[in-house]
Design an enzyme around this catalytic site. Structure first.
Site, PDB file in Angstrom:
ATOM      1  N   GLU A 120     -35.189 140.303  32.725  1.00 47.52           N
ATOM      2  CA  GLU A 120     -35.426 139.250  33.713  1.00 47.52           C
ATOM      3  C   GLU A 120     -36.729 138.515  33.388  1.00 47.52           C
ATOM      4  OE1 GLU A 120     -33.545 138.058  36.430  1.00 47.52           O
ATOM      5  OE2 GLU A 120     -35.141 136.622  36.072  1.00 47.52           O
ATOM      6  N   CYS A 170     -46.220 142.861  36.285  1.00 47.31           N
ATOM      7  CA  CYS A 170     -45.610 142.857  34.955  1.00 47.31           C
ATOM      8  C   CYS A 170     -46.600 142.868  33.785  1.00 47.31           C
ATOM      9  CB  CYS A 170     -44.676 141.662  34.830  1.00 47.31           C
ATOM     10  SG  CYS A 170     -43.261 141.825  35.930  1.00 47.31           S
ATOM     11  N   LYS A 220     -51.472 136.103  42.729  1.00 45.04           N
ATOM     12  CA  LYS A 220     -51.337 134.657  42.514  1.00 45.04           C
ATOM     13  C   LYS A 220     -50.778 134.047  43.786  1.00 45.04           C
ATOM     14  CE  LYS A 220     -46.752 134.494  40.394  1.00 45.04           C
ATOM     15  NZ  LYS A 220     -45.982 134.026  39.269  1.00 45.04           N
TER      16      LYS A 220
HETATM   17  P1  NAD Z   1     -39.926 146.515  43.059  1.00 48.45           P
HETATM   18  O1  NAD Z   1     -40.840 147.665  43.031  1.00 48.45           O
HETATM   19  O2  NAD Z   1     -40.291 145.297  43.839  1.00 48.45           O
HETATM   20  O3  NAD Z   1     -38.498 147.012  43.607  1.00 48.45           O
HETATM   21  C1  NAD Z   1     -37.835 148.162  43.171  1.00 48.45           C
HETATM   22  C2  NAD Z   1     -36.854 148.581  44.273  1.00 48.45           C
HETATM   23  O4  NAD Z   1     -36.013 149.617  43.766  1.00 48.45           O
HETATM   24  C3  NAD Z   1     -37.514 149.146  45.538  1.00 48.45           C
HETATM   25  O5  NAD Z   1     -37.033 148.451  46.666  1.00 48.45           O
HETATM   26  C4  NAD Z   1     -37.073 150.614  45.556  1.00 48.45           C
HETATM   27  O6  NAD Z   1     -36.909 151.130  46.856  1.00 48.45           O
HETATM   28  C5  NAD Z   1     -35.733 150.522  44.833  1.00 48.45           C
HETATM   29  N1  NAD Z   1     -35.206 151.779  44.296  1.00 48.45           N
HETATM   30  C6  NAD Z   1     -35.872 152.817  43.733  1.00 48.45           C
HETATM   31  N2  NAD Z   1     -35.010 153.786  43.367  1.00 48.45           N
HETATM   32  C7  NAD Z   1     -33.765 153.350  43.682  1.00 48.45           C
HETATM   33  C8  NAD Z   1     -32.449 153.880  43.552  1.00 48.45           C
HETATM   34  N3  NAD Z   1     -32.229 155.085  43.028  1.00 48.45           N
HETATM   35  N4  NAD Z   1     -31.412 153.142  43.983  1.00 48.45           N
HETATM   36  C9  NAD Z   1     -31.600 151.931  44.527  1.00 48.45           C
HETATM   37  N5  NAD Z   1     -32.821 151.371  44.693  1.00 48.45           N
HETATM   38  C10 NAD Z   1     -33.888 152.074  44.283  1.00 48.45           C
HETATM   39  O7  NAD Z   1     -39.634 146.145  41.555  1.00 48.45           O
HETATM   40  P2  NAD Z   1     -39.579 144.685  40.852  1.00 48.45           P
HETATM   41  O8  NAD Z   1     -40.894 144.024  40.917  1.00 48.45           O
HETATM   42  O9  NAD Z   1     -38.373 143.957  41.346  1.00 48.45           O
HETATM   43  O10 NAD Z   1     -39.362 145.124  39.334  1.00 48.45           O
HETATM   44  C11 NAD Z   1     -38.199 145.773  38.904  1.00 48.45           C
HETATM   45  C12 NAD Z   1     -38.148 145.754  37.397  1.00 48.45           C
HETATM   46  O11 NAD Z   1     -38.028 144.412  36.920  1.00 48.45           O
HETATM   47  C13 NAD Z   1     -39.375 146.335  36.697  1.00 48.45           C
HETATM   48  O12 NAD Z   1     -38.979 146.960  35.518  1.00 48.45           O
HETATM   49  C14 NAD Z   1     -40.185 145.090  36.360  1.00 48.45           C
HETATM   50  O13 NAD Z   1     -41.022 145.284  35.250  1.00 48.45           O
HETATM   51  C15 NAD Z   1     -39.101 144.102  36.042  1.00 48.45           C
HETATM   52  N6  NAD Z   1     -39.488 142.702  36.257  1.00 48.45           N
HETATM   53  C16 NAD Z   1     -40.216 142.370  37.364  1.00 48.45           C
HETATM   54  C17 NAD Z   1     -40.551 141.035  37.576  1.00 48.45           C
HETATM   55  C18 NAD Z   1     -41.394 140.626  38.753  1.00 48.45           C
HETATM   56  O14 NAD Z   1     -41.887 139.507  38.745  1.00 48.45           O
HETATM   57  N7  NAD Z   1     -41.581 141.472  39.749  1.00 48.45           N
HETATM   58  C19 NAD Z   1     -40.131 140.044  36.654  1.00 48.45           C
HETATM   59  C20 NAD Z   1     -39.370 140.424  35.570  1.00 48.45           C
HETATM   60  C21 NAD Z   1     -39.046 141.764  35.379  1.00 48.45           C
END
Ligand code: NAD
Length: 458
Positions: free
Chosen positions: A152, A261, A321
């Site tokens: 993503e 990230c 940010k």
């Molecule tokens: P986040 O921490 O905001 O959300 C993760 C969610 O997963 C939480 O709501 C948690 O409760 C849930 N979760 C945990 N275990 C679970 C399970 N077994 N079943 C279902 N849900 C479960 O994470 P995020 O910021 O969305 O990031 C997720 C991934 O995407 C990471 O690897 C991150 O590096 C990547 N990423 C993030 C962004 C960003 O801007 N935040 C952008 C690109 C990629």
């Protein structure tokens, strides 16, 4: 139309789920957090992202989007299961893959028909291979499950827009079946798709993020040198930006990158390199520069002031940010504890991040110092001795130099986002320190006042 399940309703999972529903797919978002599910069912987004809540409500009422903790029912007959759970940093810098492993196990125990598992989370190169093997090892039913990589690239603050108008969709697959299914699933988005193998897709994500992190650290490094040699980083960046090979984005110097990230993805790639016997020196440098940069203004202010003890310190912006309520790796989290330790009475303003910040630093006394959350920039600045700008929120940008002069007890501003014009601050008699630009020092203001008086007399 496909039946899609999404594991994890954070920035990545929820936004992906909502956008897939918007494109006509049947989506079930799964999370382990029951309270989050209840909130979403009541039509409220658990995170602050432009347009997200409206699309959630629209698609929920259209019957294309649902939320549940019951992963079994969501996964059992899905055509594709997207994994968007967190991969946070571990103390040694490596990515914590335990959330991914849990979901993989849950999928293996739930699926009752052939399906494609798509890893959207950022994971080290080779993880998709392991996830596929892991699922196959634990499969209960005799079905075909393949794993694809689909990293993503959304940016927090514009997540929905970035998903619906992505510059590219990267899909990493190991079979024609998986590739065609993903291509088809993304067809309604009408966006460019780059199809590669799984390991390359995983690497594209890290290589892209770390390149941007490097670009920021490079500009911060140059900014620090600009201050020493009398150049202006904003003019330098402007001059550089006309070169198409460099581009105009990510050239802003400041107090370092934060968020969920860049900090962890630089460390994870460095860790991966080391594991493979390679020193990724460029990325190591980006990490090092960023670490120093985060407290650059605090260090400057510490040299300028005898003490912070008993001073009213205005802190403008807490999130990493603007446009997000996310605090992960925000500069405020590094600087506020230092200020509190030194006995500062902090008055903090952030339009959306204060509530989250108060969970870490509750309002009230903290040792010698204290923190109070205020709802306007003006309240933070009133009678303040010193001000730090950590986030370039619109509300902060709107404050004019004259307002600093009029509201503060002593107009002394440390701007970590270079949002004000140096000359205008000088004209308004505000002592002003920023990143990579010449400071407006107190003595220079006195000189200019003196000159004005002289010319008025002559
Ligand atoms: P986040 O921490 O905001 O959300 C993760 C969610 O997963 C939480 O709501 C948690 O409760 C849930 N979760 C945990 N275990 C679970 C399970 N077994 N079943 C279902 N849900 C479960 O994470 P995020 O910021 O969305 O990031 C997720 C991934 O995407 C990471 O690897 C991150 O590096 C990547 N990423 C993030 C962004 C960003 O801007 N935040 C952008 C690109 C990629």
């Amino acid at each position: 139309m496909y039946k899609i399940a999404v594991a994890g309703t954070g920035y990545v999972g929820l936004v992906a789920g909502v956008c897939f529903a918007e494109m006509g797919h049947q989506v079930t978002c799964v999370d382990i957090d029951q309270s989050k599910i209840e909130i979403m069912k009541s039509g409220i987004s658990p995170i602050y992202e432009a347009d997200l809540q409206d699309l959630m409500v629209k698609n929920y009422h259209a019957g294309r989007l649902d939320y549940t903790t019951d992963y079994q029912s969501a996964y059992k007959d899905a055509d594709a299961i997207f994994i968007g759970v967190g991969t946070p940093e571990q103390p040694d810098g490596s990515a914590n893959l335990s959330y991914i492993a849990t979901v993989a196990r849950q999928i293996a125990e739930s699926v009752e028909k052939d399906c494609l598992v798509v890893v959207k989370s950022t994971v080290p190169v080779g993880t998709n291979d392991k996830v596929e093997q892991f699922i196959q090892d634990f499969l209960i039913n005799d079905v075909r499950v393949e794993v694809a990589s689909n990293p993503e690239f959304l940016a927090q603050g514009s997540a929905v827009h970035d998903t619906l108008h992505a510059e590219r969709i990267i899909i990493g697959t190991e079979s024609k079946w998986a590739e065609e299914l993903l291509q088809d699933l993304y067809k309604p988005f009408n966006l460019p798709v780059v199809s590669v193998n799984r390991r390359s897709a995983e690497m594209i994500k890290y290589a892209s993020n770390d390149f941007l992190a490097l670009k920021i650290s490079y500009m911060n490094d140059i900014a620090n040198l600009c201050e020493l040699v009398g150049a202006d980083i904003q003019d330098v960046a402007k001059g550089m930006s006309f070169d198409e090979r460099i581009g105009s984005k990510f050239l802003n110097a400041g107090i370092g990158f934060g968020g969920s990230c860049f900090p962890k993805d630089t460390k994870a790639l460095d860790y991966l390199a080391k594991q493979n016997g390679y020193e990724l020196k460029t990325v190591q440098a980006a990490i090092e520069v960023n670490k120093e940069q985060k407290t650059m203004l605090y260090k400057k202010a510490s040299r300028r002031l005898i003490t912070f003890n008993g001073l009213k310190v205005a802190v403008l912006g807490l999130t990493f940010k603007p446009g997000t309520d996310d605090l992960r790796e925000a500069a405020s989290l590094e600087n506020v504890p230092l200020l509190l330790e030194q006995g500062a009475d902090i008055y903090a303003f952030d339009p959306v991040g204060a509530e989250n910040f108060a969970r870490v630093h509750p309002e009230g006394q903290h040792g010698k110092g204290s923190i109070t959350y205020v709802s306007t920039v003006q309240d933070a600045l009133k009678e303040a001795n010193v001000c730090f700008v950590f986030t370039e929120w619109g509300e902060v940008k709107e404050i004019t130099p004259t307002m600093y002069k009029e509201l503060m007890r002593t107009p002394l501003v440390y701007d970590g986002r270079n949002i004000y014009n140096v000359d205008e601050m000088r004209e308004a008699q505000v002592e002003y320190h920023s990143i990579g630009r010449q400071s407006v020092e107190r003595h220079s203001m006195k000189e200019s006042v003196g000159l004005e008086l002289q010319s008025a007399r002559s």
